[in-house]
Design a protein around this motif. Structure first.
Motif, PDB file in Angstrom:
ATOM      1  N   VAL A  34     -31.561   8.100  -6.831  1.00 41.96           N
ATOM      2  CA  VAL A  34     -30.238   8.340  -6.784  1.00 41.96           C
ATOM      3  C   VAL A  34     -29.373   6.972  -5.998  1.00 41.96           C
ATOM      4  O   VAL A  34     -29.886   6.920  -4.910  1.00 41.96           O
ATOM      5  CB  VAL A  34     -29.608   9.493  -6.267  1.00 41.96           C
ATOM      6  N   ASP A  36     -25.873   4.963  -5.113  1.00 37.32           N
ATOM      7  CA  ASP A  36     -24.325   4.913  -5.065  1.00 37.32           C
ATOM      8  C   ASP A  36     -23.921   3.617  -5.520  1.00 37.32           C
ATOM      9  O   ASP A  36     -24.652   2.645  -5.803  1.00 37.32           O
ATOM     10  CB  ASP A  36     -23.854   5.511  -3.712  1.00 37.32           C
ATOM     11  N   LYS A  70     -30.042  18.321  -6.757  1.00 37.03           N
ATOM     12  CA  LYS A  70     -29.174  17.828  -5.458  1.00 37.03           C
ATOM     13  C   LYS A  70     -28.003  17.062  -5.573  1.00 37.03           C
ATOM     14  O   LYS A  70     -27.204  16.870  -4.785  1.00 37.03           O
ATOM     15  CB  LYS A  70     -30.183  17.202  -4.704  1.00 37.03           C
ATOM     16  N   HIS A  71     -27.940  16.424  -6.714  1.00 31.76           N
ATOM     17  CA  HIS A  71     -27.025  15.144  -6.933  1.00 31.76           C
ATOM     18  C   HIS A  71     -26.427  15.361  -8.298  1.00 31.76           C
ATOM     19  O   HIS A  71     -26.953  15.552  -9.258  1.00 31.76           O
ATOM     20  CB  HIS A  71     -27.507  13.763  -6.815  1.00 31.76           C
TER      21      HIS A  71
END
Length: 329
Positions: A34, A36, A70-71
């Motif tokens: 993941v 950002d 989780k995301h």
């Protein structure tokens, strides 16, 4: 009421931009992370790369589901080693992956994941990562020269990845530098990557050992008994082993010659050395730079590119393809 475009929002508040998942799919392991908007990897998962197509798709879906628990993610990017079509929708052929014969990978994954999917070549993904967040942030015309098991390469110009007419450019690793030379997995002989890559180190060490004069070296017996790896050669070079140092010098000279060809053909302002071998650039960078500068046409009378090492390491492809996926949403 004032309006703000997405670029302004990302610059002022990166947390406002959706998270995306980036995949780096290799012949041995598949990793997902993941990422950002600032290029930071927040979470990672991995698995062994399956050997059949259906199992690989299932593994990708499972890793995405693990991360989505989780995301909150908005898109998925997939970096794959292989030949892609110019639209980056189809894997024409991947020698180390189960995707063969024009597999419509992007459509398959989009249907399974129900998310936008961005498919990209692994070297191009790493180059995009370095361009956005790493060693090439200020470069206009530059080349990623990724040296690992083989040689991967990417040309970027004015912020765009150059793909060629059929999506396969540039293949610097398969330039013939020794006609009739060492056999290459691509089917040709004498390719540059057979002399300037991690796998080439062992073949070079064997050839040098067979000439004699190095039988007192610690690396010698492992080489002649075919028990040495490229990592063994690098480790021995760091300990001062004469055979290993001669091998690294040979590697550096070939790398310099390859880079001089890149200069003559493309005239870039920057060449970034990436890939696993770049982690040991201190062993060969000076010799390679000298070979590049002396090997170009007009040597001594023209500028030559800056030669630097990549900054994002093994996560470059994951970060880059996640950022490309973010551009879709």
């Amino acid at each position: 009421m004032p309006t703000h475009n997405r670029a302004e929002t990302a610059e002022s508040d990166p947390s406002a931009v959706p998270l995306t998942i980036g995949f780096d799919i290799g012949g041995t392991n598949t990793r997902a992370g993941v990422v950002d908007a600032s290029g930071t990897v927040l979470d990672t998962v991995s698995t062994h790369t399956p050997e059949d197509e259906d199992s690989l798709v299932h593994a990708i879906v499972e890793l995405v589901e693990q991360l989505r628990r989780k995301h909150s993610v908005s898109a998925v990017g997939v970096a794959a080693a292989g030949f892609l079509d110019p639209a980056c929708e189809v894997v024409r052929f991947a020698p180390h992956l189960p995707w063969k014969d024009n597999a419509p990978v992007r459509d398959i994954l989009q249907e399974e994941l129900e998310l936008p999917v961005r498919l990209e070549h692994d070297a191009n993904s790493a180059a995009w990562g370095e361009y956005r967040f790493g060693a090439a942030k200020d470069a206009d015309t530059w080349v990623l020269f990724a040296v690992g098991t083989g040689i991967g390469a990417t040309l970027m110009h004015h912020g765009e990845i150059y793909r060629g007419s059929f999506g396969t450019a540039p293949e610097f690793g398969h330039l013939t530098v020794v006609p009739g030379g060492r056999a290459c997995s691509c089917g040709k002989r004498g390719c540059l990557e057979r002399y300037a890559s991690g796998t080439a180190l062992v073949d070079t060490a064997v050839e040098i050992a067979e000439r004699g004069g190095f039988d007192g070296c610690g690396l010698y017996r492992r080489v002649v008994d075919k028990r040495a790896s490229g990592n063994d050669v690098v480790a021995a070079a760091r300990s001062g082993d004469a055979l290993a140092l001669a091998t690294m010098d040979h590697f550096a000279q070939w790398l310099g010659q390859g880079l001089s060809i890149v200069c003559d053909v493309l005239d870039p302002e920057l060449i970034v050395l990436g890939g696993g071998v770049s982690q040991d650039a201190d062993l060969f960078m000076d010799t390679a730079r000298t070979g590049m500068n002396s090997g170009v046409v007009g040597s001594g009378f023209r500028p030559t590119p800056r030669l630097e090492t990549a900054e994002l390491g093994a996560q470059a492809g994951m970060i880059g393809v996640a950022d490309l996926a973010r551009n879709m949403v």
